[in-house]
Scaffold this active site. Structure first.
Site, PDB file in Angstrom:
ATOM      1  N   ILE A   1       0.749  -0.978   0.245  1.00 57.45           N
ATOM      2  CA  ILE A   1      -0.092   0.306   0.232  1.00 57.45           C
ATOM      3  C   ILE A   1       0.884   0.956   0.187  1.00 57.45           C
ATOM      4  CG2 ILE A   1      -2.228  -1.232   0.960  1.00 57.45           C
ATOM      5  CD1 ILE A   1      -1.148  -0.116   3.516  1.00 57.45           C
ATOM      6  N   GLY A   2       2.187   1.551   0.495  1.00 57.27           N
ATOM      7  CA  GLY A   2       3.368   2.355  -0.239  1.00 57.27           C
ATOM      8  C   GLY A   2       4.808   2.207  -0.445  1.00 57.27           C
TER       9      GLY A   2
ATOM     10  N   ASP B   1       8.930  16.831  10.875  1.00 58.04           N
ATOM     11  CA  ASP B   1       8.449  16.964   9.586  1.00 58.04           C
ATOM     12  C   ASP B   1       7.360  16.536   9.502  1.00 58.04           C
ATOM     13  OD1 ASP B   1       8.642  16.376   7.098  1.00 58.04           O
ATOM     14  OD2 ASP B   1       9.019  13.654   6.822  1.00 58.04           O
TER      15      ASP B   1
ATOM     16  N   ASP C   1       4.250   8.466  11.604  1.00 57.57           N
ATOM     17  CA  ASP C   1       6.018   9.196  11.222  1.00 57.57           C
ATOM     18  C   ASP C   1       6.458  10.309  12.483  1.00 57.57           C
ATOM     19  OD1 ASP C   1       6.069   7.269   9.646  1.00 57.57           O
ATOM     20  OD2 ASP C   1       6.219   8.778   7.783  1.00 57.57           O
TER      21      ASP C   1
ATOM     22  N   ARG D   1       1.471  14.948   4.324  1.00 60.55           N
ATOM     23  CA  ARG D   1       2.181  13.750   4.110  1.00 60.55           C
ATOM     24  C   ARG D   1       2.414  12.225   5.059  1.00 60.55           C
ATOM     25  NH1 ARG D   1       5.700  16.770   2.969  1.00 60.55           N
ATOM     26  NH2 ARG D   1       7.029  16.677   3.780  1.00 60.55           N
ATOM     27  N   ASN D   2       2.637  13.683   5.874  1.00 61.65           N
ATOM     28  CA  ASN D   2       2.594  12.402   7.194  1.00 61.65           C
ATOM     29  C   ASN D   2       1.358  12.636   8.480  1.00 61.65           C
ATOM     30  OD1 ASN D   2       5.243  11.249   6.242  1.00 61.65           O
ATOM     31  ND2 ASN D   2       6.072  13.506   7.317  1.00 61.65           N
TER      32      ASN D   2
ATOM     33  N   GLY E   1       8.196   3.505   1.235  1.00 60.78           N
ATOM     34  CA  GLY E   1       8.847   4.631   2.034  1.00 60.78           C
ATOM     35  C   GLY E   1       9.914   4.965   1.154  1.00 60.78           C
ATOM     36  N   GLU E   2      11.225   5.657   2.037  1.00 60.62           N
ATOM     37  CA  GLU E   2      12.160   5.782   1.569  1.00 60.62           C
ATOM     38  C   GLU E   2      13.243   4.835   2.252  1.00 60.62           C
ATOM     39  OE1 GLU E   2      16.344   8.746   2.631  1.00 60.62           O
ATOM     40  OE2 GLU E   2      13.918   9.225   3.089  1.00 60.62           O
ATOM     41  N   PHE E   3      12.564   4.219   3.200  1.00 65.32           N
ATOM     42  CA  PHE E   3      12.974   2.838   3.749  1.00 65.32           C
ATOM     43  C   PHE E   3      12.411   1.604   3.506  1.00 65.32           C
ATOM     44  CE2 PHE E   3      13.609   7.256   6.086  1.00 65.32           C
ATOM     45  CZ  PHE E   3      15.255   7.105   6.049  1.00 65.32           C
ATOM     46  N   GLY E   4      11.618   1.560   3.185  1.00 63.13           N
ATOM     47  CA  GLY E   4      11.197   0.513   2.783  1.00 63.13           C
ATOM     48  C   GLY E   4       9.797   0.314   2.037  1.00 63.13           C
ATOM     49  N   ALA E   5       9.062  -1.222   2.263  1.00 62.81           N
ATOM     50  CA  ALA E   5       7.735  -1.048   1.587  1.00 62.81           C
ATOM     51  C   ALA E   5       7.103  -0.520   2.539  1.00 62.81           C
ATOM     52  CB  ALA E   5       7.938  -1.996   0.783  1.00 62.81           C
ATOM     53  N   VAL E   6       5.499  -1.003   2.858  1.00 59.95           N
ATOM     54  CA  VAL E   6       4.475  -0.547   3.557  1.00 59.95           C
ATOM     55  C   VAL E   6       3.092  -1.473   3.019  1.00 59.95           C
ATOM     56  CG1 VAL E   6       2.359   0.519   4.752  1.00 59.95           C
ATOM     57  CG2 VAL E   6       4.882   1.339   4.389  1.00 59.95           C
TER      58      VAL E   6
END
Length: 435
Positions: free
Chosen positions: A173-174, A284, A302, A288-289, A176-181
């Protein structure tokens, strides 16, 4: 012993043959206190997975501890943090071929260095997670950081370690900069699973987890627990409507009216007021967060990485359009810099998800803002909402209001927008006549 409502508890054992009114649970299940029961020694509680409510015996559960933000708590005991090359050489003594450690570069924060002992010396390899270049010797023996505690043991002890066999992953479903969700199912509950594959990044996200275990508020995305398997998996409640910016862009004015926008603004403000009370800085905050739940409540996400040292940042990664001038210029992050970001988030909300500072090139935004430029009100924005944006954008941080003051103002604005007699509910969410 008396626990207030909202306290999370861990079941010490199974309770599968309940008396009338009692809750069924298994050892390790997480239960949330709802109220004190008239029955001595009992509480009314809700099962975090099934959602069922019933009575529990206080002696059958223990309070779910918060994780300590402890630098010794580590997924990778061979990761020594930010140390210099000479310090690394000192730690790899006595010299032994194949003895190694990983450190974060002091000269280049965010880059990592593999330090390997070979032929009596130490070779330093600056690397990225996808770098597969050859090295001078086989990595035989990790140099463990002294005093390191096992993350798995601590997570298990405090009740935050989940069982991977009870997790079923669904669709992505998404990214991110560090991995998938992923969407997932954990013991019958729909969840979101953030997967962190890179070891060093996972270590940083462990700090996010430790912050999240201390926080519980209706407008913060709720942590359910973590799984340690091929990296780190952070399991939270599922926010089915996605992030707020996309939610607004895909619906627009025909579906979401101004009073509903004010409710979203209030949701975020209350979440930030709670973080403010805990002396936590988000750093941040942006639409978006912010995530939207099934029942259209906005919740801040986040927020765990906010506890990083506020004096250390990577300017290149700062979201310029949302970051306060003093944070961009002097790297001074505070609740007041979060208030500035909240003002930009308000602009995003009332513009239905438009990109801030439209038609201004990114490289010019910082200079224009420092020179006194402020965005105009979005189309049809209530004057009271725009007044809040402007006060959030005061150049001097001390002149910006605290989040509890902003909440009071928003509540007044919502009070002005109560539905008129005979008005019909509008849109798919909270109804109101608009302002």
């Amino acid at each position: 012993m008396s626990w207030p409502a909202g306290t999370q508890c861990v079941a010490k054992g199974d309770h599968r043959k309940p008396r009338s009114g009692e809750l069924v649970y298994n050892k390790g299940d997480i239960l949330t206190i709802v109220d004190i029961s008239p029955r001595k020694g009992y509480y009314k509680a809700r099962h975090n997975t099934s959602g069922e409510e019933g009575l529990i015996n206080s002696s059958s559960v223990r309070e779910r501890d918060a994780l300590r933000v402890d630098p010794r708590l580590s997924l990778m005991p061979w990761f020594h943090g930010k140390i210099s090359g000479p310090e690394a050489v000192g730690k790899l003594q006595p010299a032994e071929d194949g003895l190694f450690l990983v450190r974060e570069s002091i000269r280049h924060p965010g880059d990592y260095v593999l330090c390997v002992s070979v032929s009596g010396g130490v070779i330093h390899y600056r690397f990225y997670s996808n770098n597969k270049g050859s090295i001078a010797t086989i990595l035989l023996k990790p140099k463990q950081k002294q005093g390191t505690k096992s993350a798995e043991l601590e997570l298990s002890k405090t009740g935050w370690l989940l069982d991977i066999t009870k997790l079923t992953l669904g669709e992505n479903i998404g990214e991110g900069e560090f991995g998938a969700v992923y969407e997932g199912d954990y013991m019958g509950q729909r969840v979101a699973v953030k997967t962190i594959k890179c070891d060093v990044t996972a270590q940083a996200f462990l700090q996010e987890t430790t912050v999240m275990t201390k926080l519980q508020h209706k407008n913060l995305v709720r942590l359910l627990g973590v799984i340690l398997h091929k990296g780190l998996q952070i399991v939270t409640e599922l926010m089915s409507k996605g992030n707020l910016v996309n939610f607004l862009r895909t619906r627009g004015r025909s579906v979401v009216n101004s009073v509903q926008l004010l409710h979203f603004a209030l949701d975020v403000c209350e979440g930030m007021e709670y973080l403010e009370s805990k002396k936590l800085v988000h750093r941040d905050l942006a639409a978006r967060n912010v995530l939207v739940s099934d029942d259209h409540v906005a919740k801040v996400s986040d927020f765990g990485l906010t506890k990083l040292d506020s004096k250390v940042s990577d300017k290149a990664k700062l979201p310029i359009k949302w970051t306060a001038p003093e944070a961009l210029k002097k790297e001074k992050f505070s609740t007041k810099s979060d208030v500035w970001s909240y003002g930009v988030l308000l602009w995003e909300i009332f513009s239905y998800g438009r990109q801030p500072y439209p038609k201004i090139p990114l490289m010019e935004v910082k200079e224009k803002v420092e020179g006194g430029y402020r965005m105009e009100a979005p189309e049809d924005c209530p004057p009271g909402a725009y007044a809040l944006m402007r006060v959030c954008w005061e150049q001097e941080p001390r002149k910006r209001p605290a989040f509890h003051k902003l909440r009071e103002k928003l509540e007044q604005e919502i009070g002005k927008c109560t539905p008129g007699p005979g008005s019909e509910p509008q849109g798919e969410i909270r109804s109101g006549s608009g302002c």
